[in-house]
Structures are given as structure tokens and as C-alpha cells.
Design a protein around this motif. Structure first.
Motif, PDB file in Angstrom:
ATOM      1  N   LYS A   1       2.090   9.173  -6.394  1.00  0.00           N
ATOM      2  CA  LYS A   1       2.539  10.544  -6.183  1.00  0.00           C
ATOM      3  C   LYS A   1       3.571  10.934  -7.230  1.00  0.00           C
ATOM      4  CE  LYS A   1       1.794  10.763  -1.214  1.00  0.00           C
ATOM      5  NZ  LYS A   1       2.459  10.850   0.097  1.00  0.00           N
ATOM      6  N   ARG A   2       4.526  10.045  -7.512  1.00  0.00           N
ATOM      7  CA  ARG A   2       5.562  10.340  -8.481  1.00  0.00           C
ATOM      8  C   ARG A   2       4.991  10.469  -9.885  1.00  0.00           C
ATOM      9  NH1 ARG A   2       9.476   5.784  -7.826  1.00  0.00           N
ATOM     10  NH2 ARG A   2       8.481   5.200  -5.911  1.00  0.00           N
TER      11      ARG A   2
ATOM     12  N   SER B   1       0.828  -1.196   0.000  1.00  0.00           N
ATOM     13  CA  SER B   1       0.000   0.000   0.000  1.00  0.00           C
ATOM     14  C   SER B   1       0.871   1.258   0.000  1.00  0.00           C
ATOM     15  CB  SER B   1      -0.908  -0.018   1.228  1.00  0.00           C
ATOM     16  OG  SER B   1      -1.642   1.174   1.315  1.00  0.00           O
ATOM     17  N   THR B   2       1.923   1.257   0.816  1.00  0.00           N
ATOM     18  CA  THR B   2       2.842   2.400   0.880  1.00  0.00           C
ATOM     19  C   THR B   2       3.541   2.590  -0.458  1.00  0.00           C
ATOM     20  OG1 THR B   2       3.201   2.014   3.230  1.00  0.00           O
ATOM     21  CG2 THR B   2       4.836   3.365   2.098  1.00  0.00           C
ATOM     22  N   ARG B   3       3.997   1.519  -1.069  1.00  0.00           N
ATOM     23  CA  ARG B   3       4.663   1.606  -2.378  1.00  0.00           C
ATOM     24  C   ARG B   3       3.722   2.161  -3.439  1.00  0.00           C
ATOM     25  NH1 ARG B   3       7.385  -3.883  -1.628  1.00  0.00           N
ATOM     26  NH2 ARG B   3       9.402  -3.268  -0.801  1.00  0.00           N
ATOM     27  N   LYS B   4       2.477   1.683  -3.406  1.00  0.00           N
ATOM     28  CA  LYS B   4       1.500   2.125  -4.394  1.00  0.00           C
ATOM     29  C   LYS B   4       1.250   3.628  -4.259  1.00  0.00           C
ATOM     30  CE  LYS B   4      -3.069   1.014  -6.166  1.00  0.00           C
ATOM     31  NZ  LYS B   4      -4.270   0.213  -6.008  1.00  0.00           N
TER      32      LYS B   4
END
Length: 121
Positions: free
Chosen positions: A116-117, A108-111
Motif C-alpha cells: 500500500k505504501r 501477510s499483514t506487513r506485506k
């Protein structure tokens, strides 16, 4: 108090070698504190931590064939919560559930970071 595994005793350092220190315990028995059991940090030279004649508190780790294994660092440790799954008494299902939860959180954090990027480009 006798010499029993797990007991904490005070003893006197009677000798130092490159691999550890010999400690005389109450009752006249002598045990060895291996160099890895002297301090929580890396010990290159035992003389930086101990000298002959020092009185130290040790914990009895083992009793085998008349040899007594001792630890200074474990005698200093406070009761700590279990760190590993085995120490916590965690079964396979518990481990699997914890792994899946942690994995989902990481994904979830990676997604979120990837999204954002992508918006800024």
C-alpha cells in the motif's frame, strides 16, 4: 473444613506488616497473605486494602513446615481458561503449528501494508 491446599476459607485479619497480613483461619490456625497476593494491582501500603479485624476470603496456596501461605486475590479469581501453552496441555507440535500460523499472518499483514505504501509514492 480443614486447611488444605486449594481450599477457600474465611478468616480474620489479626496483624499487618510491611510484607503481608496475618489471617486467623477457622480452627485457630494463622496464615500469611504476602503483599503480592492481596490485590490484582500494585500494593505499596497494605493499610489501603486491609485493616486488623477485617474478615476476608482466602485461598490456601501452600502448607510448609507449619506455615500457611494464603492469597486474597486468588480467592477472588473465577475459573479462567488456561493462558499459557503449558496450562493448555499444548505439546511441541501444537506450539510450533500455532507459531507458524501466527507468523504467517503477521508477515501477510506487513506485506499488504508495504505494498500500500509503495503505490502512493
Amino acid at each position: 473444613m480443614g486447611v488444605e491446599i486449594g481450599s477457600k476459607l474465611e478468616g480474620k485479619v489479626t496483624g499487618i506488616t510491611k510484607f503481608g497480613a496475618f489471617v486467623e483461619l477457622p480452627g485457630g490456625a494463622t496464615g500469611l497473605v504476602h503483599i503480592s497476593e492481596i490485590a490484582d494491582t500494585f500494593v505499596k501500603d497494605i493499610h489501603q486494602f486491609l485493616k486488623v479485624g477485617d474478615v476476608v476470603t482466602v485461598k490456601v496456596l501452600s502448607l510448609r513446615e507449619g506455615k500457611i501461605g494464603l492469597s486474597i486475590k486468588k480467592a477472588k479469581e473465577q475459573e479462567r481458561p488456561p493462558r499459557s501453552p503449558r496450562e493448555r496441555g499444548e505439546g511441541f507440535e501444537d506450539k510450533l503449528n500455532r507459531f507458524l500460523k501466527e507468523s504467517e499472518e503477521r508477515q501477510s499483514t506487513r506485506k499488504k501494508n508495504t505494498e500500500k505504501r509503495g503505490r502512493h509514492r
